[in-house]
Motif scaffolding. Structure first.
Motif, short mmCIF file in Angstrom:
data_model
loop_
_atom_site.label_atom_id
_atom_site.label_comp_id
_atom_site.label_asym_id
_atom_site.label_seq_id
_atom_site.Cartn_x
_atom_site.Cartn_y
_atom_site.Cartn_z
N UNK A 72 0.71 -8.10 -10.43
CA UNK A 72 1.01 -7.12 -9.40
C UNK A 72 -0.10 -7.10 -8.34
N UNK A 73 -1.37 -7.20 -8.78
CA UNK A 73 -2.47 -7.17 -7.82
C UNK A 73 -2.39 -8.38 -6.88
N UNK A 74 -2.00 -9.52 -7.41
CA UNK A 74 -1.85 -10.71 -6.57
C UNK A 74 -0.82 -10.47 -5.48
N UNK A 75 0.29 -9.85 -5.84
CA UNK A 75 1.33 -9.55 -4.85
C UNK A 75 0.80 -8.56 -3.80
N UNK A 76 0.09 -7.55 -4.25
CA UNK A 76 -0.48 -6.58 -3.31
C UNK A 76 -1.46 -7.26 -2.36
N UNK A 77 -2.26 -8.18 -2.87
CA UNK A 77 -3.19 -8.92 -2.02
C UNK A 77 -2.46 -9.76 -0.98
N UNK A 78 -1.33 -10.33 -1.36
CA UNK A 78 -0.56 -11.17 -0.43
C UNK A 78 0.04 -10.36 0.71
N UNK A 79 0.46 -9.13 0.43
CA UNK A 79 1.11 -8.34 1.48
C UNK A 79 0.13 -7.45 2.25
N UNK A 80 -1.13 -7.43 1.83
CA UNK A 80 -2.13 -6.57 2.48
C UNK A 80 -2.18 -6.75 4.00
N UNK A 81 -2.25 -7.98 4.54
CA UNK A 81 -2.33 -8.12 6.00
C UNK A 81 -1.10 -7.55 6.72
N UNK A 82 0.06 -7.64 6.09
CA UNK A 82 1.28 -7.12 6.70
C UNK A 82 1.29 -5.59 6.69
N UNK A 83 0.86 -5.00 5.58
CA UNK A 83 0.78 -3.55 5.49
C UNK A 83 -0.27 -3.03 6.47
N UNK A 84 -1.38 -3.73 6.58
CA UNK A 84 -2.41 -3.35 7.55
C UNK A 84 -1.86 -3.42 8.97
N UNK A 85 -1.07 -4.44 9.26
CA UNK A 85 -0.44 -4.55 10.59
C UNK A 85 0.50 -3.38 10.86
N UNK A 86 1.31 -3.01 9.87
CA UNK A 86 2.21 -1.87 10.04
C UNK A 86 1.43 -0.56 10.19
N UNK A 87 0.36 -0.41 9.42
CA UNK A 87 -0.51 0.76 9.53
C UNK A 87 -1.07 0.87 10.94
#
Length: 144
Positions: free
Chosen positions: A1-16
């Motif tokens: 799960x942490x690996x998946x969260x790390x992969x989507x981090x830049x996208x979530x940061x962009x949305x934020x």
């Protein structure tokens, strides 16, 4: 799960970044043009009109993801000034003095100074920009 969260981090940061930028822009529009239920700041009035200009211009730049760090730094500073100059005169704590928005904008924009725009930014469309230019580890020198 942490690996998946790390992969989507830049996208979530962009949305934020986009959401924070749009909210900051709305404050600028409301204060400059008397929209969204607010009275307009008189042109040139210190500090309200200047803060509204920073909110509008900075919010647009942050939302677009171009000049993110500089715009976020200026916006964060203007919100810190607003809190200490306007809100804290009324009471010590943000919940007492109506300064929650100023505090939240100050700290969220400061976070963007250190993290950068993430993905989904207009800066990525500029020629000569690489994806690595926008990753936090490129600027901070530490792996994320």
């Amino acid at each position: 799960m942490i690996t998946h969260l790390d992969r989507v981090r830049p996208h979530v940061l962009g949305l934020f970044r986009i959401v924070i930028g749009l909210l900051f822009t709305c404050h600028g529009i409301a204060s400059l043009f008397g929209a969204l239920g607010r009275a307009p700041e008189p042109a040139g009035a210190w500090p309200g009109w200047y803060a509204a200009v920073v909110q509008l211009a900075g919010g647009v730049l942050v939302a677009l993801g171009t000049g993110t760090r500089t715009a976020a730094f200026l916006g964060s500073g203007s919100m810190a000034f607003a809190y200490f100059d306007v809100h804290q005169r009324a009471a010590l704590l943000p919940i007492e003095n109506g300064g929650e928005a100023a505090v939240l904008f100050c700290w969220t924009l400061l976070l963007l100074v250190f993290t950068g725009p993430g993905t989904l930014s207009a800066a990525r469309l500029l020629p000569g920009r690489r994806a690595s230019d926008e990753r936090p580890e490129h600027h901070l020198g530490v792996p994320v």
